[in-house]
Design a protein around this motif. Sequence first.
Motif, PDB file in Angstrom:
ATOM      1  N   HIS A   6     -42.846  -0.131  79.419  1.00  0.00           N
ATOM      2  CA  HIS A   6     -44.009  -1.022  79.521  1.00  0.00           C
ATOM      3  C   HIS A   6     -43.668  -2.208  80.397  1.00  0.00           C
ATOM      4  O   HIS A   6     -42.506  -2.572  80.516  1.00  0.00           O
ATOM      5  CB  HIS A   6     -44.420  -1.575  78.142  1.00  0.00           C
ATOM      6  CG  HIS A   6     -45.039  -0.569  77.247  1.00  0.00           C
ATOM      7  ND1 HIS A   6     -46.345  -0.189  77.337  1.00  0.00           N
ATOM      8  CD2 HIS A   6     -44.514   0.154  76.228  1.00  0.00           C
ATOM      9  CE1 HIS A   6     -46.611   0.712  76.405  1.00  0.00           C
ATOM     10  NE2 HIS A   6     -45.519   0.941  75.724  1.00  0.00           N
ATOM     11  N   GLU A   9     -47.601  -5.208  77.959  1.00  0.00           N
ATOM     12  CA  GLU A   9     -48.791  -5.033  77.121  1.00  0.00           C
ATOM     13  C   GLU A   9     -48.652  -3.811  76.208  1.00  0.00           C
ATOM     14  O   GLU A   9     -48.232  -2.743  76.652  1.00  0.00           O
ATOM     15  CB  GLU A   9     -50.029  -4.835  78.002  1.00  0.00           C
ATOM     16  CG  GLU A   9     -50.364  -6.027  78.867  1.00  0.00           C
ATOM     17  CD  GLU A   9     -51.135  -7.075  78.124  1.00  0.00           C
ATOM     18  OE1 GLU A   9     -51.610  -6.810  77.006  1.00  0.00           O
ATOM     19  OE2 GLU A   9     -51.266  -8.189  78.663  1.00  0.00           O
ATOM     20  N   LEU A  11     -50.989  -1.875  74.762  1.00  0.00           N
ATOM     21  CA  LEU A  11     -51.902  -0.773  75.072  1.00  0.00           C
ATOM     22  C   LEU A  11     -52.114  -0.676  76.577  1.00  0.00           C
ATOM     23  O   LEU A  11     -53.222  -0.530  77.069  1.00  0.00           O
ATOM     24  CB  LEU A  11     -53.245  -0.951  74.351  1.00  0.00           C
ATOM     25  CG  LEU A  11     -53.214  -0.712  72.853  1.00  0.00           C
ATOM     26  CD1 LEU A  11     -54.591  -0.916  72.239  1.00  0.00           C
ATOM     27  CD2 LEU A  11     -52.691   0.685  72.514  1.00  0.00           C
ATOM     28  N   GLU A  12     -51.027  -0.720  77.279  1.00  0.00           N
ATOM     29  CA  GLU A  12     -51.056  -0.640  78.734  1.00  0.00           C
ATOM     30  C   GLU A  12     -51.222   0.815  79.159  1.00  0.00           C
ATOM     31  O   GLU A  12     -50.516   1.689  78.668  1.00  0.00           O
ATOM     32  CB  GLU A  12     -49.730  -1.192  79.235  1.00  0.00           C
ATOM     33  CG  GLU A  12     -49.523  -1.138  80.707  1.00  0.00           C
ATOM     34  CD  GLU A  12     -48.194  -1.793  81.013  1.00  0.00           C
ATOM     35  OE1 GLU A  12     -48.213  -2.997  81.315  1.00  0.00           O
ATOM     36  OE2 GLU A  12     -47.156  -1.111  80.919  1.00  0.00           O
ATOM     37  N   ALA A  13     -52.143   1.061  80.070  1.00  0.00           N
ATOM     38  CA  ALA A  13     -52.363   2.415  80.581  1.00  0.00           C
ATOM     39  C   ALA A  13     -51.811   2.537  81.988  1.00  0.00           C
ATOM     40  O   ALA A  13     -52.102   1.701  82.853  1.00  0.00           O
ATOM     41  CB  ALA A  13     -53.858   2.745  80.590  1.00  0.00           C
ATOM     42  N   ILE A  33     -51.622   6.103  78.008  1.00  0.00           N
ATOM     43  CA  ILE A  33     -51.024   5.038  77.195  1.00  0.00           C
ATOM     44  C   ILE A  33     -49.904   5.688  76.385  1.00  0.00           C
ATOM     45  O   ILE A  33     -50.160   6.595  75.590  1.00  0.00           O
ATOM     46  CB  ILE A  33     -52.055   4.390  76.249  1.00  0.00           C
ATOM     47  CG1 ILE A  33     -53.214   3.782  77.043  1.00  0.00           C
ATOM     48  CG2 ILE A  33     -51.374   3.329  75.376  1.00  0.00           C
ATOM     49  CD1 ILE A  33     -54.371   3.292  76.172  1.00  0.00           C
ATOM     50  N   TRP A  68     -54.590   9.683  76.327  1.00  0.00           N
ATOM     51  CA  TRP A  68     -54.557  10.115  77.721  1.00  0.00           C
ATOM     52  C   TRP A  68     -55.916  10.689  78.100  1.00  0.00           C
ATOM     53  O   TRP A  68     -56.667  11.150  77.239  1.00  0.00           O
ATOM     54  CB  TRP A  68     -53.442  11.130  77.977  1.00  0.00           C
ATOM     55  CG  TRP A  68     -53.565  12.424  77.221  1.00  0.00           C
ATOM     56  CD1 TRP A  68     -53.057  12.700  75.983  1.00  0.00           C
ATOM     57  CD2 TRP A  68     -54.244  13.620  77.641  1.00  0.00           C
ATOM     58  NE1 TRP A  68     -53.382  13.978  75.608  1.00  0.00           N
ATOM     59  CE2 TRP A  68     -54.110  14.570  76.613  1.00  0.00           C
ATOM     60  CE3 TRP A  68     -54.945  13.973  78.793  1.00  0.00           C
ATOM     61  CZ2 TRP A  68     -54.654  15.853  76.698  1.00  0.00           C
ATOM     62  CZ3 TRP A  68     -55.490  15.249  78.891  1.00  0.00           C
ATOM     63  CH2 TRP A  68     -55.338  16.176  77.839  1.00  0.00           C
ATOM     64  N   LEU A  98     -60.675   7.357  78.129  1.00  0.00           N
ATOM     65  CA  LEU A  98     -59.683   7.109  77.084  1.00  0.00           C
ATOM     66  C   LEU A  98     -60.390   6.810  75.758  1.00  0.00           C
ATOM     67  O   LEU A  98     -61.420   6.134  75.751  1.00  0.00           O
ATOM     68  CB  LEU A  98     -58.792   5.922  77.459  1.00  0.00           C
ATOM     69  CG  LEU A  98     -57.761   6.160  78.563  1.00  0.00           C
ATOM     70  CD1 LEU A  98     -57.151   4.825  79.011  1.00  0.00           C
ATOM     71  CD2 LEU A  98     -56.673   7.118  78.097  1.00  0.00           C
ATOM     72  N   PRO A 102     -57.740   0.097  76.993  1.00  0.00           N
ATOM     73  CA  PRO A 102     -56.420  -0.470  77.277  1.00  0.00           C
ATOM     74  C   PRO A 102     -56.497  -1.986  77.441  1.00  0.00           C
ATOM     75  O   PRO A 102     -57.541  -2.533  77.810  1.00  0.00           O
ATOM     76  CB  PRO A 102     -56.014   0.180  78.607  1.00  0.00           C
ATOM     77  CG  PRO A 102     -57.031   1.216  78.901  1.00  0.00           C
ATOM     78  CD  PRO A 102     -58.234   0.946  78.070  1.00  0.00           C
ATOM     79  N   SER A 132     -45.428   5.328  81.965  1.00  0.00           N
ATOM     80  CA  SER A 132     -46.850   5.683  81.822  1.00  0.00           C
ATOM     81  C   SER A 132     -47.476   6.082  83.158  1.00  0.00           C
ATOM     82  O   SER A 132     -48.339   6.951  83.191  1.00  0.00           O
ATOM     83  CB  SER A 132     -47.636   4.549  81.170  1.00  0.00           C
ATOM     84  OG  SER A 132     -47.582   3.383  81.959  1.00  0.00           O
TER      85      SER A 132
END
Length: 191
Positions: A6, A9, A11-13, A33, A68, A98, A102, A132
């Motif tokens: 990461h 974050e 909930l980083e996508a 994610i 995803w 999603l 995110p 990711s």
Amino acid sequence: MLLISHTHEPLEAGIDEAGRGCLAGPVFAAAVILPPSFTSAFLNDSKQMTARRRELVKAEICAGAVAWAVAEASPAEIASINIAQASYLAMHRAVAALPMVPTHLIVDGNRFRAYPSIEHTCFVGGDGRYASIAAASVLAKTFRDERMRTLAAEFPEYGWEQNAGYPTKTHRDAIRKYGPTEHHRMGFRLL
């Protein structure tokens, strides 16, 4: 290869696309994610992996990701708005698909059209740095290759099961001999 899980974050996508330089077929994008604990011995930029390894890692990603999604933009959309805008459209569709929103997007490359209400950061070579983004590159590539194999059954002359719509000599020779299909990108120089 050790990829960073990461930037900061939770909930980083990660976002990447596949098929931008092809003469035929849609452009695909994926948003992924991953949990901080996600590990894969073979996850890497999809271009650095064999087809067999991509399929194995695809299964790991689909099973282990927090979320995803994969989306596409059609050859007609590519012709209408250009390949860069169609790539962003596919990326936006993947984010919208999603099952959760995110908190941040990390995008492979140096350009992206901002997604409403979600901050983003672009990283050149991000698919070789962030897990990711690498996962998104694998999903975009494997889902697109699967689509091109399906289309190849309908249009066997073009060898899409081998070239995935990229401008190989065999593909260009087939276009010269048989002409383009509705799946070819008519705004591209096909020959």
